[in-house]
Design a protein around this motif. Structure first.
Motif, PDB file in Angstrom:
ATOM      1  N   UNK A 111       0.836  -1.210   0.000  1.00 15.50           N
ATOM      2  CA  UNK A 111       0.000   0.000   0.000  1.00 15.50           C
ATOM      3  C   UNK A 111       0.868   1.256   0.000  1.00 15.50           C
ATOM      4  N   UNK A 112       1.974   1.225   0.728  1.00 16.49           N
ATOM      5  CA  UNK A 112       2.888   2.385   0.747  1.00 16.49           C
ATOM      6  C   UNK A 112       3.463   2.623  -0.648  1.00 16.49           C
ATOM      7  N   UNK A 113       3.933   1.535  -1.279  1.00 12.97           N
ATOM      8  CA  UNK A 113       4.504   1.671  -2.632  1.00 12.97           C
ATOM      9  C   UNK A 113       3.430   2.139  -3.612  1.00 12.97           C
ATOM     10  N   UNK A 114       2.230   1.561  -3.513  1.00 15.96           N
ATOM     11  CA  UNK A 114       1.130   1.956  -4.412  1.00 15.96           C
ATOM     12  C   UNK A 114       0.791   3.434  -4.240  1.00 15.96           C
ATOM     13  N   UNK A 115       0.747   3.889  -2.994  1.00 15.70           N
ATOM     14  CA  UNK A 115       0.417   5.298  -2.747  1.00 15.70           C
ATOM     15  C   UNK A 115       1.479   6.225  -3.334  1.00 15.70           C
ATOM     16  N   UNK A 116       2.736   5.824  -3.221  1.00 11.52           N
ATOM     17  CA  UNK A 116       3.823   6.637  -3.797  1.00 11.52           C
ATOM     18  C   UNK A 116       3.698   6.694  -5.316  1.00 11.52           C
ATOM     19  N   UNK A 117       3.473   5.535  -5.933  1.00 13.71           N
ATOM     20  CA  UNK A 117       3.434   5.484  -7.398  1.00 13.71           C
ATOM     21  C   UNK A 117       2.220   6.201  -7.975  1.00 13.71           C
ATOM     22  N   UNK A 118       1.149   6.314  -7.179  1.00 16.27           N
ATOM     23  CA  UNK A 118      -0.061   6.989  -7.658  1.00 16.27           C
ATOM     24  C   UNK A 118      -0.044   8.489  -7.359  1.00 16.27           C
ATOM     25  N   UNK A 119       0.979   8.959  -6.665  1.00 18.62           N
ATOM     26  CA  UNK A 119       1.046  10.376  -6.294  1.00 18.62           C
ATOM     27  C   UNK A 119       1.805  11.164  -7.360  1.00 18.62           C
ATOM     28  N   UNK A 120       1.975  12.452  -7.100  1.00 20.96           N
ATOM     29  CA  UNK A 120       2.767  13.290  -8.011  1.00 20.96           C
ATOM     30  C   UNK A 120       4.209  12.795  -8.088  1.00 20.96           C
ATOM     31  N   UNK A 121       4.715  12.279  -6.972  1.00 17.38           N
ATOM     32  CA  UNK A 121       6.081  11.736  -6.988  1.00 17.38           C
ATOM     33  C   UNK A 121       6.171  10.549  -7.949  1.00 17.38           C
ATOM     34  N   UNK A 122       5.109   9.754  -8.002  1.00 21.53           N
ATOM     35  CA  UNK A 122       5.087   8.619  -8.920  1.00 21.53           C
ATOM     36  C   UNK A 122       5.203   9.063 -10.366  1.00 21.53           C
ATOM     37  N   UNK A 123       4.511  10.152 -10.699  1.00 21.69           N
ATOM     38  CA  UNK A 123       4.604  10.671 -12.067  1.00 21.69           C
ATOM     39  C   UNK A 123       5.993  11.247 -12.331  1.00 21.69           C
ATOM     40  N   UNK A 124       6.602  11.840 -11.304  1.00 25.62           N
ATOM     41  CA  UNK A 124       7.974  12.331 -11.472  1.00 25.62           C
ATOM     42  C   UNK A 124       8.950  11.163 -11.648  1.00 25.62           C
ATOM     43  N   UNK A 125       8.676  10.066 -10.937  1.00 23.41           N
ATOM     44  CA  UNK A 125       9.516   8.864 -11.096  1.00 23.41           C
ATOM     45  C   UNK A 125       9.457   8.358 -12.531  1.00 23.41           C
ATOM     46  N   UNK A 126       8.248   8.307 -13.100  1.00 25.24           N
ATOM     47  CA  UNK A 126       8.115   7.864 -14.492  1.00 25.24           C
ATOM     48  C   UNK A 126       8.871   8.793 -15.431  1.00 25.24           C
ATOM     49  N   UNK A 127       8.797  10.094 -15.163  1.00 25.08           N
ATOM     50  CA  UNK A 127       9.510  11.059 -16.009  1.00 25.08           C
ATOM     51  C   UNK A 127      11.018  10.861 -15.903  1.00 25.08           C
ATOM     52  N   UNK A 128      11.499  10.577 -14.700  1.00 25.23           N
ATOM     53  CA  UNK A 128      12.940  10.350 -14.500  1.00 25.23           C
ATOM     54  C   UNK A 128      13.393   9.104 -15.251  1.00 25.23           C
ATOM     55  N   UNK A 129      12.565   8.050 -15.182  1.00 28.55           N
ATOM     56  CA  UNK A 129      12.945   6.805 -15.857  1.00 28.55           C
ATOM     57  C   UNK A 129      12.989   6.993 -17.380  1.00 28.55           C
ATOM     58  N   UNK A 130      12.040   7.744 -17.903  1.00 28.69           N
ATOM     59  CA  UNK A 130      11.975   7.909 -19.358  1.00 28.69           C
ATOM     60  C   UNK A 130      13.083   8.826 -19.870  1.00 28.69           C
ATOM     61  N   UNK A 131      13.352   9.925 -19.171  1.00 25.56           N
ATOM     62  CA  UNK A 131      14.380  10.868 -19.617  1.00 25.56           C
ATOM     63  C   UNK A 131      14.752  11.749 -18.430  1.00 25.56           C
ATOM     64  N   UNK A 132      15.782  11.321 -17.697  1.00 25.96           N
ATOM     65  CA  UNK A 132      16.101  12.033 -16.456  1.00 25.96           C
ATOM     66  C   UNK A 132      16.616  13.453 -16.694  1.00 25.96           C
ATOM     67  N   UNK A 133      17.349  13.664 -17.801  1.00 23.36           N
ATOM     68  CA  UNK A 133      17.879  15.015 -18.054  1.00 23.36           C
ATOM     69  C   UNK A 133      16.757  15.989 -18.402  1.00 23.36           C
TER      70      UNK A 133
END
Length: 340
Positions: free
Chosen positions: A192-214
């Motif tokens: 639940x903690x991981x799910x909450x993180x991934x569904x938050x704004x931080x989760x979307x930032x994580x996806x952006x970092x993975x796709x193109x961190x620069x």
């Protein structure tokens, strides 16, 4: 040009409610699937009261913690081969505090998770600046260093033999069913903690970092800070698995936290699907439950397991979770064909 712009804006506005409705339906289906899975997990000891199956359920619940927490690191674009070592740091800390210093198990568990998270906080800002194979190699080296510390620091860790005869941390741990429900609750909390993180704004930032961190960094996303934060959270949470695994086996040894354990967690993610939270859960079911269920075929166990593994990875490059997408695509094509 102006007409086209207005038309596209109007189309976008008209399309927005459709996208929102689709997203709402998808979320509803995911919540329903999670509820069904949780009900099955709760009913598991009633459906299969045999001790073997209860222990199997415990192993799956604990394995899910490691796979899901590693998924948090993988989402940032890194594959760590030291996740098992961090689990070991928490396990040894928890056991030593409980056995040698007489701490209660809940406090020892929390201290173990904090020790693992603190180690991640110390080295994370350094190694998370590496990418690709360099990060993998460094985490492999880190895992080996931690394992050697477990072996060589005999006066504290017991050396290669580890520490055995660990007493139950709580009285109800003597009951396999009660311990199963405790592990299940811990696993659900971590997921639940991981799910909450991934569904938050931080989760979307994580996806952006993975796709193109620069590009993400140039857009104002604090890349290193988020990577370190996810690394620390993941390494602290996997400590729950380490501490509970010690309670299950009543012993710990360096071999239980070596590179093979970390590699197994990576395979769980790859096999289930790395970019969906359900992926590592499906991978855990496959990697933990299948070898145990094939124990009746000891001579052919590894061969059968290997063939199934190769077939799944060859046919489903997106992992087991890709079966659902493949099925939905086939149904959609069939439906369109019938309409035509």
């Amino acid at each position: 040009m102006t007409v086209q712009t207005h038309a596209s804006v109007a189309g976008g506005r008209a399309h927005a409610p459709v996208v929102q409705a689709h997203s709402s339906r998808t979320t509803t289906k995911q919540v329903a699937a999670a509820v069904v899975a949780l009900l099955v997990a709760i009913a598991w000891p009633l459906l299969s009261p045999n001790t073997f199956y209860i222990n199997l359920g415990i192993m799956v619940a604990l394995g899910a913690i490691g796979a899901v927490t590693l998924n948090l690191i993988i989402r940032t674009g890194h594959i760590s081969l030291a996740h098992g070592a961090f689990m070991g740091v928490a396990a040894y800390t928890s056991v030593l505090l409980q056995v040698r210093l007489g701490w209660s198990f809940p406090l020892a568990l929390i201290a173990g998770c904090l020790a693992s998270g603190l180690l991640a906080l110390l080295i994370g800002p350094i190694i998370l600046r590496l990418t690709g194979k360099y990060f993998v190699l460094v985490t492999f080296l880190l895992g080996e260093v931690v394992r050697l510390v477990f072996i060589e620091w005999q006066s504290v860790t017991g050396g290669a033999n580890g520490i055995d005869q660990i007493p139950p941390g709580l009285p109800f741990f003597r009951s396999p069913v009660a311990f199963y429900y405790f592990c299940l609750a811990a696993s659900v909390l971590c997921i639940a903690i991981v799910w909450r993180i991934l569904c938050s704004d931080i989760g979307r930032q994580i996806d952006a970092i993975r796709e193109a961190d620069r590009i993400a960094e140039s857009s104002g996303v604090p890349v290193i800070r988020i990577k370190v934060l996810m690394f620390v959270i993941a390494c602290a949470l996997v400590g729950v698995q380490g501490a509970l695994q010690a309670q299950m086996i009543h012993a710990i040894e360096p071999a239980a936290f070596n590179m093979d354990v970390s590699l197994g967690m990576v395979v769980m993610n790859v096999l289930g699907g790395m970019y969906y939270l359900i992926g590592p859960l499906l991978g855990t079911l496959f990697m933990v439950a299948l070898p145990e269920l094939l124990r009746g075929y000891v001579e052919l166990q590894q061969i059968i397991f290997g063939i199934i593994l190769i077939v799944v990875m060859a046919v489903l490059p997106g992992g087991v979770v890709g079966i659902w997408q493949l099925g939905r695509s086939l149904v959609s094509r069939k439906f369109r064909g019938d309409q035509a």
